[in-house]
Design a protein around this motif. Structure first.
Motif, PDB file in Angstrom:
ATOM      1  N   ILE A   1      -6.620  -0.154   8.484  1.00 26.20           N
ATOM      2  CA  ILE A   1      -6.596  -0.428   6.980  1.00 26.20           C
ATOM      3  C   ILE A   1      -7.590  -1.667   6.893  1.00 26.20           C
ATOM      4  CG2 ILE A   1      -5.192  -0.853   5.008  1.00 26.20           C
ATOM      5  CD1 ILE A   1      -2.895   0.585   6.238  1.00 26.20           C
TER       6      ILE A   1
ATOM      7  N   LYS B   1      -5.801  -3.870   1.812  1.00 23.90           N
ATOM      8  CA  LYS B   1      -4.642  -4.848   1.732  1.00 23.90           C
ATOM      9  C   LYS B   1      -5.110  -6.296   1.283  1.00 23.90           C
ATOM     10  CE  LYS B   1      -0.113  -5.582   3.943  1.00 23.90           C
ATOM     11  NZ  LYS B   1       0.626  -4.723   3.159  1.00 23.90           N
TER      12      LYS B   1
ATOM     13  N   GLU C   1       1.805   2.755   2.390  1.00 23.10           N
ATOM     14  CA  GLU C   1       1.172   3.949   3.346  1.00 23.10           C
ATOM     15  C   GLU C   1       2.279   4.415   4.321  1.00 23.10           C
ATOM     16  OE1 GLU C   1       1.082  -0.294   5.228  1.00 23.10           O
ATOM     17  OE2 GLU C   1       1.150   0.359   3.426  1.00 23.10           O
TER      18      GLU C   1
ATOM     19  N   LYS D   1      -5.603   6.305   4.989  1.00 18.75           N
ATOM     20  CA  LYS D   1      -5.080   4.965   4.952  1.00 18.75           C
ATOM     21  C   LYS D   1      -6.478   3.892   5.082  1.00 18.75           C
ATOM     22  CE  LYS D   1      -0.575   5.770   7.482  1.00 18.75           C
ATOM     23  NZ  LYS D   1       0.090   5.532   8.456  1.00 18.75           N
ATOM     24  N   SER D   2      -7.339   4.833   5.506  1.00 17.59           N
ATOM     25  CA  SER D   2      -8.658   3.726   5.915  1.00 17.59           C
ATOM     26  C   SER D   2      -9.722   3.571   4.551  1.00 17.59           C
ATOM     27  CB  SER D   2      -9.612   4.647   6.720  1.00 17.59           C
ATOM     28  OG  SER D   2     -10.100   5.961   6.102  1.00 17.59           O
TER      29      SER D   2
ATOM     30  N   LEU E   1      -7.575   2.525   1.924  1.00 23.76           N
ATOM     31  CA  LEU E   1      -6.793   1.596   1.259  1.00 23.76           C
ATOM     32  C   LEU E   1      -7.203   0.117   1.771  1.00 23.76           C
ATOM     33  CD1 LEU E   1      -3.406   3.299   1.489  1.00 23.76           C
ATOM     34  CD2 LEU E   1      -5.124   3.608  -0.002  1.00 23.76           C
TER      35      LEU E   1
ATOM     36  N   ALA F   1      -3.031  10.733   7.264  1.00 24.72           N
ATOM     37  CA  ALA F   1      -3.112   9.314   7.988  1.00 24.72           C
ATOM     38  C   ALA F   1      -4.368   8.751   7.807  1.00 24.72           C
ATOM     39  CB  ALA F   1      -2.756   9.194   9.215  1.00 24.72           C
TER      40      ALA F   1
ATOM     41  N   LEU G   1       0.950  -1.085  -0.009  1.00 24.91           N
ATOM     42  CA  LEU G   1      -0.022  -0.154   0.086  1.00 24.91           C
ATOM     43  C   LEU G   1       0.814   1.270   0.037  1.00 24.91           C
ATOM     44  CD1 LEU G   1      -2.754  -1.061   2.836  1.00 24.91           C
ATOM     45  CD2 LEU G   1      -2.866  -1.161  -0.029  1.00 24.91           C
TER      46      LEU G   1
END
Length: 270
Positions: A267, A180, A164, A175-176, A178, A172, A162
């Protein structure tokens, strides 16, 4: 042979150095962002002037100038986003159970002003190069835009890497948005389309005889291939971030200068 190798080396260096320089500046304390954006604005103006001037010029130097000018404009766009000046209407993370169209809508909201800035920049470049003989600047920006949009979609749908760690603390919450995953259904489509275009450009290069045409096509092809390689980096189990380790001094400076810790953001993982 130098007619082919020189554009490859130039595009590769600019891609590597410009990305690292932006990450370095973005990693410095936020009080420096105004100065960085002032410099980026100068680059934006220089890039627009360069696009307009080189569009009417012929020759290898004009091709390199158009390519560099487009990258200068793109650098301004990227810095305005990463430094938090032009992002979106949403500046908070999604909750862990948000999914589907609502989740995508929230993700779009988080970057909508940034996307509109890209559209505006593309429109200005199109106007400046309309009917011009040298279209390298326009197509450079379009490749950057198209492949970045593809990368964003892949990051949202889910990939292995990612990146991140490259996001600054003030972003920041992104990131929520994205996910994985080892792979997503859109990835093969994006790779197939971009690789097909790169192949067509390679075939056109075989037919090229003019030095400026060779240089321009080679610069654009190298940029596209680098973007394709970056896409593969999203799914391969490789520590790709190490390519820009030299830029991490700035990141360390930000972390040391932060007044308060950033709340962790979960994430989505599958």
């Amino acid at each position: 042979m130098s007619a082919y190798l020189a554009p490859i080396a130039y595009a590769l260096f600019l891609w590597w150095f410009a990305t690292g320089a932006i990450l370095f500046l973005d990693g410095l304390p936020r009080r420096t962002y105004g100065f960085s954006m002032a410099g980026a604005t100068v680059m934006l103006v220089a890039g627009l002037v360069g696009i307009a001037w080189t569009g009417t010029q012929a020759g290898v130097s004009a091709v390199y100038g158009a390519f560099t000018s487009a990258l200068a404009i793109w650098a301004f766009v990227e810095m305005s986003f990463l430094m938090g000046f032009v992002t979106g209407t949403r500046t908070r993370p999604c909750h862990a159970h948000c999914s589907g169209l609502a989740h995508m809508g929230h993700a779009i909201g988080a970057i909508i002003w940034h996307e509109l800035l890209i559209v505006a920049a593309a429109a200005v470049i199109a106007l400046l190069t309309w009917g011009a003989g040298n279209q390298v600047g326009f197509w450079t920006f379009m490749i950057l835009w198209g492949m970045r949009a593809s990368a964003k979609l892949n990051l949202h749908f889910g990939v292995r890497n990612l990146g991140e760690s490259l996001l600054p603390p003030h972003l920041a919450y992104l990131k929520s948005f994205l996910r994985k995953r080892s792979m997503n259904a859109f990835f093969p489509v994006s790779i197939t389309i971009s690789t097909t275009i790169a192949t067509a450009m390679g075939l056109a290069l075989v037919e090229a005889t003019d030095a400026a045409e060779i240089a321009g096509t080679m610069l654009l092809l190298t940029l596209l291939v680098l973007a394709i390689v970056e896409h593969w980096f999203l799914v391969l189990p490789l520590p790709v971030d190490a390519i820009w380790n030299w830029s991490r001094f700035g990141v360390g400076a930000t972390q040391l200068g932060a007044k308060a810790p950033v709340a962790p953001v979960k994430i989505h993982v599958e």
